[in-house]
Enzyme design. Sequence first.
Site, mmCIF file in Angstrom:
data_model
loop_
_atom_site.group_PDB
_atom_site.id
_atom_site.type_symbol
_atom_site.label_atom_id
_atom_site.label_comp_id
_atom_site.label_asym_id
_atom_site.label_seq_id
_atom_site.Cartn_x
_atom_site.Cartn_y
_atom_site.Cartn_z
ATOM 1 N N LEU A 122 0.686 -1.262 0.134
ATOM 2 C CA LEU A 122 -0.036 -0.030 0.085
ATOM 3 C C LEU A 122 0.883 1.297 0.164
ATOM 4 C CD1 LEU A 122 -2.905 1.634 0.228
ATOM 5 C CD2 LEU A 122 -2.649 1.230 2.680
ATOM 6 N N GLU A 362 1.050 0.695 9.979
ATOM 7 C CA GLU A 362 -0.427 0.431 10.080
ATOM 8 C C GLU A 362 -1.326 1.463 10.595
ATOM 9 O OE1 GLU A 362 -1.774 -3.523 10.708
ATOM 10 O OE2 GLU A 362 0.261 -4.397 10.279
#
Length: 384
Positions: A122, A362
């Site tokens: 990502l 995260e």
Amino acid sequence: MDAETFDLFRTTVRRFVSEKLIPAEDAVEEADAVPETIIQQMRDMGLFGLSVPEEFGGIGCTMAEEAAIIREITRASVVFRSVIGTTVGIGSQGIVMDGTEEQKREWLPKFATGEAIASFGLTEPEAGSDAGSLRTVAIRDGDNYRITGTKRYITNAPRASVFTLMARTEPDVKGASGISAFILPANTPGISFGKPDKKMGQKGSITTDVILDDVVVPAANIIGGVPGRGFKTAMKVLDRGRIHIAAVALGMCQRLIDMALQYAMERKQFGQRIADFQLVQAMLADMKVDMLTTEALMQSVAAKFDAGEPVSLECAALKYYASEAVGRIADRAVQIYGGAGYMAEYKVERFYRDVRLLRIYEGTSQIQQTIIAKQMIRQAEAAA
């Protein structure tokens, strides 16, 4: 699994951590690599398949059970968890949650055995917290897509068999709407890797750039088979991952407290143990309160997640609190050790560096604060 079987499994993991992982910490730090023998032992124990449903050959842990096992593993250096972390968590869960039946049957059994290692693509050089601005593009070409771009700080990239990769399939659509999630085998032509990153801590955990140069992938490899839903998949995966990261923090809290308490009971100044000094006791007490608060919050959020309740706010709050708490605990542990805590020969110095990343990956602490506040505002507006 039933409670008795799970307790037996957890006991086996706890023994593995104490007898194999903790004694190997210094060697891993020195070599900047986890030995293949330990990785194979983790495969043999089924640790790669914690979150894979039983029907696909995994252990099929609930979120609460997974958190309990991760907490055991991270009593040892966090880099051991990183070996399985992306496969158990963000690398595989997009397929578990949103994959087609065919995608699940192709990949989940391989994840369960550790035959295949999953990674998650990502973050980019100019898209981290602002994931909706990612620039990796996937252009439709008949029954395929051609992907070009660069992913950054990708954990386990050189080990990976497959990437859950986010790319913009609609370049003219700004924000999250034009993003799709692809299942991208790591041996696909056009994929290359940058040099392993040199990090502040977590030596033995491998992160690199992943460079995509006109990589051809079938349109059928879009997770769920429908373009444009990748960002939603990523957010669901990250909600779950935030409970996982809290469990990582909790295991490290326990180890840091154990080390600090033992040192305080052995170290003497002014003719007595430093554990008998009230100001040292105050630090120990604050550490314990932070750990117990993290534990209670994690158990509550994991139970709600397992019950299928909406928990995005709670997941953000948990990740925020847990990662900040372990940072405070690590800081106090170094303080209790005094000058020795600043020396590389003591593991507390290593753990102090290792835990710093938990407040970043995260979703940074600041992103968690933003998520929490926005959810509060939405809830208040809905109730008005």
